[in-house]
Design a protein around this motif. Structure first.
Motif: not given
Length: 217
Positions: A169-173
């Motif tokens: 959660k609250n990361w980006l790939r």
């Protein structure tokens, strides 16, 4: 283990988990979409390394084969292309791919450092995407990574996978397996989006007082 050993370009060498198969059986997964960089081609393989025979003894391999019976076969077009791909792909193709990805990663890593609300804890040394930590405290009207990606797609026509879809959660790939011009354009749009949604800070406390005194004098 997903087989990504061919996409390693950091300082650390790739160590296949099959080396540890004498301790525990190892199942390696691979696919055309990863090995040959062809997204959407749902054709892959599964390799077992089981010198002690535990997988055979517990009928794990047999169970996997039974499951394959219920899986749909890849489209005829893909099946027809596979023999040519396997026979005619040279090592030069993979070497060039790694060089391109290495350069793209350097560009991506440097550009992301210019965006305050984003952080890459560690520079990737393999694969073709980076996990980016999103600092929501620096953004004005975005509550989580999903809302960030939806607004980004709507405002900039730029698609990034929200980390919550892969359990972060609250990361980006963010993938960098694209042409240089597209990568540069995408990173520019991403930076503009973050600047547009950045929190606007006002002077408070001692800083405001200091400025007032300076003006009065």
């Amino acid at each position: 283990m997903k087989f990504m050993g061919h996409l390693v370009y950091g300082s650390n060498p790739f160590v296949p988990m099959s080396l540890f198969a004498t301790i525990v059986p190892v199942i390696t997964l691979g696919s055309v979409s990863k090995r040959w960089m062809i997204p959407g081609w749902g054709l892959g393989w599964l390799v077992t390394c089981d010198p002690s025979g535990l997988l055979r003894k517990d009928k794990i391999a047999e169970s996997v084969n039974k499951l394959l019976v219920y899986s749909p076969f890849p489209p005829t077009l893909i099946q027809g292309a596979i023999p040519q791909i396997l026979e005619k792909t040279t090592q030069d193709f993979f070497s060039k791919t790694i060089n391109i990805l290495r350069k793209n990663l350097d560009i991506c890593y440097d550009k992301l450092k210019e965006i305050p609300c984003m952080m890459i804890p560690q520079k990737p040394e393999g694969a073709f995407f980076a996990m980016v930590k999103l600092n929501l405290l620096l953004l004005e009207d975005i509550k989580d990574d999903m809302e960030f990606c939806l607004k980004l797609a709507k405002e900039e026509s730029l698609i990034i996978l929200p980390g919550v879809t892969v359990g972060l959660k609250n990361w980006l790939r963010l993938t960098f397996a694209v042409e240089y011009s597209s990568l540069e354009d995408g990173l520019g749009r991403l930076k503009s989006f973050c600047q547009r949604h950045a929190k606007k800070y006002t002077l408070t406390g001692s800083t405001a007082v200091d400025q007032q005194i300076h003006v009065e004098h």
